[in-house]
Structures are given as structure tokens and as C-alpha cells.
Design an enzyme around this catalytic site. Structure first.
Site, short mmCIF file in Angstrom:
data_model
loop_
_atom_site.label_atom_id
_atom_site.label_comp_id
_atom_site.label_asym_id
_atom_site.label_seq_id
_atom_site.Cartn_x
_atom_site.Cartn_y
_atom_site.Cartn_z
CB THR A 104 -0.90 0.05 1.25
OG1 THR A 104 -0.09 0.28 2.41
CG2 THR A 104 -1.70 -1.22 1.43
CB VAL A 116 7.73 -0.27 8.71
CG1 VAL A 116 7.85 1.25 8.68
CG2 VAL A 116 6.92 -0.73 9.93
CE LYS A 117 5.68 0.68 -0.33
NZ LYS A 117 4.49 1.02 -1.11
CB VAL A 118 11.23 4.15 5.32
CG1 VAL A 118 10.74 3.72 6.69
CG2 VAL A 118 12.40 3.30 4.88
#
Ligand code: E4P
Length: 232
Positions: free
Chosen positions: A27, A81-83
Site C-alpha cells: 500500500t 514498514v515502508k520508508v
């Protein structure tokens, strides 16, 4: 290559899960906005359906992103977790990965950026193939080069081919050796399509019906329909 859905739409993900073909979901803030739900609520709902759900941080400063990343990771064990691939994003990724949180470094457009993502211990790096194509660069070439550099360097970070726009991208990503390909629901549906599958299935069912019509009437109960015969 594992197939992921690039969407935050619950019903699309549910369909992909029921077909048994997807292993995760990516997402981003744009997709969450499209789904029209609060970020945390939607990510938790998706995590109830499937593992490997990337949820993106929106903080800009390293320290804020560390706090946000910890908060997002606590939502569900399935969260990745997307960074973003910025100095602050990677600084946060280093700390979060050190705490055992799975990190997806997003917005990667080059081999050098992918090396930076690997250096901070990212679990996944996401090169955006389609967006490179949009600016007249060969997106899948970049994916293939990242895979090749990682193999040569024995880097364990997974390469996720992102910004996939069509079925040909999926084939190219698999041939390039990507570990994961993430795609919109419309593209996933297109992977099933082949005129020979459709024609072959139609003919098999027609021939089956003929054998049923040629049989003497069933002694009791209803004759077996092809639908009932193929039901698992
Ligand atoms: C991946 O994580 C991104 O959400 C996505 O693939 C971006 O795709 P787009 O370039 O089609 O927006």
C-alpha cells in the site's frame, strides 16, 4: 517470484487471497486515500486477510519516522514498514531494522539507491519500473541490474518490482529474477487470460455434456452436471 497486490481495496485483496495466488500486499498513501479508510483501520483489516502487508510512513524527519515506524509495526505482526529512499528514511530504516522490524525501502530508481537500502538492512527494496518507463528509461532493466548486483554482492534484501502497469511487466520482472512483483488488481486478473485456456475449457465442458446426453437416464436423483462434477 511471489505475487503481491498493489492496492488497499479490501475486496480486491480478498479475491486474490481466495484465488490462492497472492502472498502479500503493498500500500502507499495514494492507495490508502483511494480506499477511503483511515490508515490504521485499513491496514489492520488487510492484515486479517494476508501476511506481508507494506504500510508506509508519512513522517519526513528521521526521528519522527522512527516513532511512526514503531507505531505502524505494532499494528499487526504481518506489517512491513515502508520508508522512502531519502537520507531520513534510510536513517530511520537502520534503527527500525536493528529492532527486528521488516522494512520495505520504497521509491527506488537506481542500482546505487538499492545498495543504500541494502546497507541499512532493508528486508525489501522496491524499484518502481513503470515510473521509470514514464520518463523514457527502461524500468525493467533497472530491476534486472539490481537483482544482478545483489546476487554478485550476496545481498539478502529482496527485490520487489513495483509500479507494474501491465502483464508484460510481470513476465519481465520474473525473468529479471525479482523476488516479488506487486501489481494492481486489474493486472493480476489479466494474468489468468489466454484464449486457448478459454477455448479449451469451453470445448471440454461441451464434450462432457455430450457424454451426459448420450447416457441412459440416471436411475435416481439428478444427472451429474459438469459444474457439480468439477466442484471441490
Ligand atoms: C509500490 O509499493 C507502489 O505502491 C506502487 O507500485 C506504485 O505504482 P505506480 O507507479 O503505478 O503508482
Amino acid at each position: 517470484m511471489k505475487l503481491f497486490l498493489d492496492t488497499a481495496e479490501y475486496d480486491e485483496i480478498k479475491a486474490g487471497v481466495e484465488w490462492g495466488v497472492i502472498d502479500g500486499v503493498t500500500t502507499n498513501p495514494t492507495l490508502i486515500a483511494k480506499a477511503g479508510q483511515d490508515h490504521e483501520t485499513q491496514v489492520k483489516r488487510i492484515c486479517g486477510l494476508i501476511g506481508n502487508v507494506s504500510a508506509e510512513c508519512v513522517s519526513e524527519k528521521r526521528d519522527d519516522m522512527i516513532v511512526e515506524g514503531r507505531r505502524i509495526a505494532a499494528w499487526h505482526k504481518n506489517v512491513i514498514v515502508k520508508v522512502p529512499l531519502t537520507p531520513d528514511g534510510l536513517g530511520a530504516a537502520k534503527i527500525l531494522a536493528g529492532e527486528g522490524i521488516r522494512i520495505n525501502v520504497t521509491l527506488c530508481f537506481s542500482v546505487n539507491q538499492a545498495l543504500l537500502a541494502a546497507a541499512v538492512g532493508a528486508y525489501i527494496v522496491s524499484p518502481f519500473a513503470g515510473r521509470l518507463d514514464d520518463i523514457n528509461e527502461d524500468g525493467m532493466r533497472v530491476v534486472a541490474d539490481i537483482v544482478s548486483a545483489y546476487r554478485q554482492q550476496e545481498i539478502k534484501t529482496k527485490v520487489l518490482a513495483a509500479s507494474i502497469r501491465n502483464p508484460m511487466h510481470v513476465t519481465q520482472a520474473a525473468l529479471a529474477g525479482a523476488d516479488i512483483g506487486t501489481m494492481p488488481f486489474a493486472v493480476l486478473k489479466m494474468l489468468f487470460n489466454h484464449p486457448l485456456t478459454e477455448a479449451g475449457q469451453k470445448k471440454f465442458l461441451e464434450d462432457y455434456r455430450k457424454t451426459q446426453e448420450a447416457r441412459p437416464a440416471a436411475p435416481a436423483g439428478k444427472p451429474v452436471t459438469p459444474e457439480a462434477a468439477t466442484k471441490r
